[in-house]
Design a protein around this motif. Sequence first.
Motif, short mmCIF file in Angstrom:
data_model
loop_
_atom_site.label_atom_id
_atom_site.label_comp_id
_atom_site.label_asym_id
_atom_site.label_seq_id
_atom_site.Cartn_x
_atom_site.Cartn_y
_atom_site.Cartn_z
N TYR A 156 49.35 -18.37 -1.68
CA TYR A 156 49.44 -19.66 -0.99
C TYR A 156 49.63 -19.43 0.51
CZ TYR A 156 50.23 -21.82 -5.58
OH TYR A 156 50.12 -22.25 -6.87
N VAL A 157 48.70 -19.95 1.29
CA VAL A 157 48.76 -19.76 2.74
C VAL A 157 50.07 -20.31 3.31
CG1 VAL A 157 47.74 -20.60 4.91
CG2 VAL A 157 46.27 -19.65 3.13
N THR A 195 39.88 -12.34 0.49
CA THR A 195 39.85 -13.76 0.84
C THR A 195 39.23 -14.02 2.20
OG1 THR A 195 41.31 -15.60 1.46
CG2 THR A 195 42.27 -13.43 1.56
N ILE A 272 44.94 -27.67 -2.32
CA ILE A 272 44.47 -29.06 -2.23
C ILE A 272 44.04 -29.60 -3.61
CG2 ILE A 272 42.12 -28.37 -1.53
CD1 ILE A 272 43.77 -31.40 -0.05
N ALA A 275 47.08 -30.46 -5.69
CA ALA A 275 47.76 -31.62 -5.11
C ALA A 275 47.00 -32.91 -5.44
CB ALA A 275 47.90 -31.44 -3.61
N GLN A 288 49.25 -35.56 0.39
CA GLN A 288 49.57 -35.41 1.81
C GLN A 288 48.47 -34.59 2.47
OE1 GLN A 288 53.44 -33.52 1.53
NE2 GLN A 288 54.44 -35.54 1.52
N LYS A 290 47.33 -32.55 5.39
CA LYS A 290 48.13 -31.88 6.41
C LYS A 290 47.28 -31.51 7.63
CE LYS A 290 51.18 -30.51 2.74
NZ LYS A 290 51.46 -29.54 1.69
N CYS A 301 40.71 -30.13 8.16
CA CYS A 301 40.20 -28.76 8.01
C CYS A 301 38.94 -28.73 7.14
CB CYS A 301 41.25 -27.87 7.37
SG CYS A 301 42.66 -27.55 8.42
N ARG A 303 36.57 -26.42 4.62
CA ARG A 303 36.60 -25.25 3.74
C ARG A 303 35.31 -25.19 2.92
NH1 ARG A 303 40.18 -24.47 6.67
NH2 ARG A 303 42.38 -24.06 6.26
N TYR A 305 34.12 -24.72 -0.74
CA TYR A 305 34.69 -24.77 -2.09
C TYR A 305 33.75 -24.14 -3.11
CZ TYR A 305 38.22 -27.67 0.04
OH TYR A 305 39.23 -28.13 0.86
N ARG A 363 49.72 -28.00 8.75
CA ARG A 363 50.50 -27.02 7.98
C ARG A 363 50.42 -25.68 8.71
NH1 ARG A 363 48.34 -25.48 2.00
NH2 ARG A 363 46.85 -24.32 3.26
N ASP A 366 47.27 -22.67 8.92
CA ASP A 366 45.92 -23.17 8.63
C ASP A 366 44.96 -22.91 9.79
OD1 ASP A 366 46.12 -24.09 6.07
OD2 ASP A 366 46.57 -26.16 6.62
N TYR A 367 43.73 -22.62 9.46
CA TYR A 367 42.66 -22.50 10.46
C TYR A 367 41.75 -23.70 10.26
CZ TYR A 367 42.04 -19.81 6.21
OH TYR A 367 42.09 -19.40 4.91
O1 LIG Z 1 48.61 -30.76 -0.34
C1 LIG Z 1 47.75 -30.29 0.42
C2 LIG Z 1 47.23 -28.98 0.25
C3 LIG Z 1 46.32 -28.52 1.16
N1 LIG Z 1 45.88 -29.30 2.17
C4 LIG Z 1 44.88 -28.81 3.12
O2 LIG Z 1 43.71 -28.46 2.42
C5 LIG Z 1 43.09 -27.35 3.06
C6 LIG Z 1 42.90 -26.25 2.05
O3 LIG Z 1 44.19 -25.75 1.71
P1 LIG Z 1 44.46 -24.91 0.38
O4 LIG Z 1 45.92 -24.64 0.34
O5 LIG Z 1 43.85 -25.61 -0.78
O6 LIG Z 1 43.62 -23.61 0.61
P2 LIG Z 1 43.60 -22.56 1.84
O7 LIG Z 1 42.34 -22.80 2.60
O8 LIG Z 1 44.85 -22.62 2.61
O9 LIG Z 1 43.60 -21.16 1.09
C7 LIG Z 1 42.92 -21.04 -0.13
O10 LIG Z 1 41.66 -20.50 0.06
C8 LIG Z 1 41.53 -19.13 0.32
C9 LIG Z 1 42.24 -18.39 -0.77
O11 LIG Z 1 42.13 -17.03 -0.62
C10 LIG Z 1 43.68 -18.81 -0.83
O12 LIG Z 1 44.32 -18.10 -1.85
C11 LIG Z 1 43.76 -20.24 -1.11
O13 LIG Z 1 45.08 -20.69 -1.16
C12 LIG Z 1 43.98 -26.97 4.23
O14 LIG Z 1 43.51 -27.59 5.37
C13 LIG Z 1 45.33 -27.56 3.87
O15 LIG Z 1 46.14 -27.91 4.94
C14 LIG Z 1 46.37 -30.57 2.34
O16 LIG Z 1 45.99 -31.29 3.26
N2 LIG Z 1 47.30 -31.03 1.47
#
Ligand SMILES: O=c1ccn([C@@H]2O[C@H](COP(=O)(O)OP(=O)(O)O[C@H]3OC[C@@H](O)[C@H](O)[C@H]3O)[C@@H](O)[C@H]2O)c(=O)[nH]1
Length: 411
Positions: A156-157, A195, A272, A275, A288, A290, A301, A303, A305, A363, A366-367
């Motif tokens: 988890y980032v 990753t 995400i 959640a 939420q 973030k 952000c 990503r 998927y 958060r 995050d990038y």
């Molecule tokens: O409750 C949430 C969770 C996440 N987010 C956002 O959703 C986006 C994706 O977040 P996630 O936590 O789902 O995923 P991340 O991009 O941080 O990392 C994910 O992808 C790469 C993998 O290698 C990591 O193991 C995985 O956690 C981010 O911008 C994050 O801030 C929310 O807005 N709300």
Amino acid sequence: MLSFSRARSQGRNTRPLGGGMEYLEPKRKSNVMGKIILVVSLTALCIFMLKHASSFTSPTAFSRSEDGVTHVLVTGGAGYIGSHAALRLLKDSYRVTIVDNLSRGNLGAVKVLQGLFPEPGRLQFIYADLGDAKAVDKIFSENAFDAVMHFAAVAYVGESTLDPLKYYHNITSNTLVVLEAVARHKVKKLIYSSTCATYGEPDKMPIVEVTPQVPINPYGKAKKMAEDMILDFSKNSDMAVMILRYFNVIGSDPEGRLGEAPKPELREHGRISGACFDAARGVIPGLQVKGTDYKTGDGTCVRDYIDVTDLVDAHVKALEKAKPRNVGIYNVGTGKGRSVKEFVEACKKATGVDIKVDFLPRRPGDYAEVYSDPAKILRDLNWSARYTNLQESLEVAWKWQKTHPHGYASS
Ligand SMILES: O=c1ccn([C@@H]2O[C@H](COP(=O)(O)OP(=O)(O)O[C@H]3OC[C@@H](O)[C@H](O)[C@H]3O)[C@@H](O)[C@H]2O)c(=O)[nH]1
């Protein structure tokens, strides 16, 4: 020689030994002739077993591929991605050993797999912590692995920014333990779960494998360190190595046998997808989002998927095509970026629930934007993502979520 069926017809106890052989319980009151027959039978049995040792090993000692079946160690095989990979490997007739400490994974996932593949010699589960080097070495000594797929890791980032030492320790140190065992026991192939977080926030999109890796959170940094250890080790090794850099994994087994079941106590760090489903089920009051001030189309952000079914397919292709003294590094993504807002809309449609959304500050860790260029993996491994409809992947995952409101505890 006394046959097992005759022994049974004489009312004597037998029990299976595996490999089609049975253990014959000796008669309690036998005559001298009976004893001689028994000794001769057991001696013959022992000689036969020694000659065919691999067929008679105990359930905690599976064989290498001499019998034509490739034996894969799946670390973290009780987890979300690891369990899906184990399922695919078993479906493809591989022999699988799962090692997991169940800190993030679920025993329920292992039980599902055991129910699907109960035959001896297909799947074994070993409860062990990869931080325990002695235990790991024992596992490698007692088994003969042809390949290792190393999934086990905290991932988890957000959590990595709050508890960086846990991430540095778990990811680097445990990978080192696995590498040492792999080296000592001359395992031929290693597939490593890396990753997109190792790239950090590159200037140019899409991300290619030679894009400079400048991770910005402890999770990405630790994964990069683990990659470096593997790369340095591979320079003087005959091992075949594949490093797969996953983008954001979603979805679940289309046949509804496995799903994503993060530990409820880690919900605050959750991804995400988890959640969104929690919000749709009413377990949390809402989702939420973030961060809404990123330099992206809608401020959230972006990503890439990737469906877990596609991801495990990439692993099998990597395993099949891994060559000795070679390292393959591949992005595993769809090549398409979607914003968090787009994700939430797809999730609302997939679940049919008008999820309540709250907008929060960014958060840490995050990038803004990452998505892959998957051309290299298509060219080298003939792999490309097939499940690229985000809503459909979420619908499949939602089906499992609905029938498993308490994760694997529901089954
Ligand atoms: O409750 C949430 C969770 C996440 N987010 C956002 O959703 C986006 C994706 O977040 P996630 O936590 O789902 O995923 P991340 O991009 O941080 O990392 C994910 O992808 C790469 C993998 O290698 C990591 O193991 C995985 O956690 C981010 O911008 C994050 O801030 C929310 O807005 N709300």
